[in-house]
Design an enzyme around this catalytic site. Sequence first.
Site, PDB file in Angstrom:
ATOM      1  N   GLU A 177       0.646  -1.075  -0.165  1.00 41.64           N
ATOM      2  CA  GLU A 177       0.042  -0.027   0.018  1.00 41.64           C
ATOM      3  C   GLU A 177       0.857   1.135  -0.081  1.00 41.64           C
ATOM      4  O   GLU A 177       1.123   1.839   1.271  1.00 41.64           O
ATOM      5  CB  GLU A 177      -1.094   0.084   1.174  1.00 41.64           C
ATOM      6  CG  GLU A 177      -1.952   1.240   1.243  1.00 41.64           C
ATOM      7  CD  GLU A 177      -2.846   1.339   2.295  1.00 41.64           C
ATOM      8  OE1 GLU A 177      -3.591   2.312   2.545  1.00 41.64           O
ATOM      9  OE2 GLU A 177      -2.476   0.311   3.200  1.00 41.64           O
ATOM     10  N   LYS A 219      -2.371  -2.051  -3.432  1.00 43.02           N
ATOM     11  CA  LYS A 219      -3.525  -1.273  -2.562  1.00 43.02           C
ATOM     12  C   LYS A 219      -2.901   0.212  -2.878  1.00 43.02           C
ATOM     13  O   LYS A 219      -2.676   1.017  -1.975  1.00 43.02           O
ATOM     14  CB  LYS A 219      -3.783  -1.509  -1.319  1.00 43.02           C
ATOM     15  CG  LYS A 219      -4.920  -0.667  -0.626  1.00 43.02           C
ATOM     16  CD  LYS A 219      -5.069  -1.078   0.920  1.00 43.02           C
ATOM     17  CE  LYS A 219      -6.157  -0.021   1.391  1.00 43.02           C
ATOM     18  NZ  LYS A 219      -6.716  -0.437   2.755  1.00 43.02           N
TER      19      LYS A 219
END
Length: 337
Positions: A177, A219
């Site tokens: 992420e 992500k």
Amino acid sequence: MNEQILNETARAMVAEGRGILAADESTGTIEKRFKSIGVENTEPNRRAYRDMLFTTPGFEQYTSGVILFEETLFQSALDGTPFPKLLASKGVIPGIKVDKGAKPLAGAADELVTEGLDGLRERLVKYKEAGARFAKWRAVITIGDGIPSDYCIHANAHALARYAALCQEADIVPIVEPEVLMDADNTIEVCASVTDRTLEAVFHELHGQRVLLEGMVLKPNMVISGKKCPQQADRETVARATLRVLKRRVPAAVPGIAFLSGGQSDEDATAHLDIMNKLGPHPWKLTFSYGRALQAAALKAWGGGNADAGRKAHLHRAKMNGLAALGRWEPALEKAA
């Protein structure tokens, strides 16, 4: 590492029409959420809130996995069932947030680097024994005057790749992420440039540290105007700008991309995902890994005690995003609800 297990889990995390619930708010972060509804931040209240979310009837139709905070991974539902076991019984994969938060980056004013690599190998063993099959590490990239620096981007990319390699060694799928924040006054073009630089660095480091792309989930943020920008890009522009960057920088070997919502409104986060899927097909599955955009309505409806109302609100948002992951959402569905 077992490449087959990693690939199968990663593909299950981005299964058709399903996404990931990010319920991994730290104790400090959830305190802010609870304050907004006048609920005290205690362990029993945190447990009751997560119980409400995870016992929502039917949410598993639209939810492939749940990211848990460490406390939650070792808690049990109100009926005594350990939360990981409860989720697994519904066909929902339990995951765990493993980073220790973003801290000031030495020698770089106003920039951050995420910490938590020390002892991670040992913690992953403990988390896997508790039932976690994937993990999450969030890097934070801030847009501002003269930032982000290459130093900041590469420091965070390096840490993300080290984390991912350790996860895969333990047969745990890493959610990678890198979040470019949307809090400044920047245009969508600036966000696109910074996101492009960030993803280029991240995949360079992932390759260098021998991370199996087929055994991870990305992500990222969407490419969007900063919150304080006077000229906000429309939904179609956001979707197309995001896809342009992703197609440049994300290899087709990655099974799926599960977007963060990053402070967008519930409906904007859903609409942007839907438009991107309507513009498909794409080399990877596009789905959601939302926190606030899945929980805000449920938190307000729950209010500390109304579990049924909270579950109803949670199910609605999960369903709307499940449809968006298929490119089948329409604004009229929100009005009807």
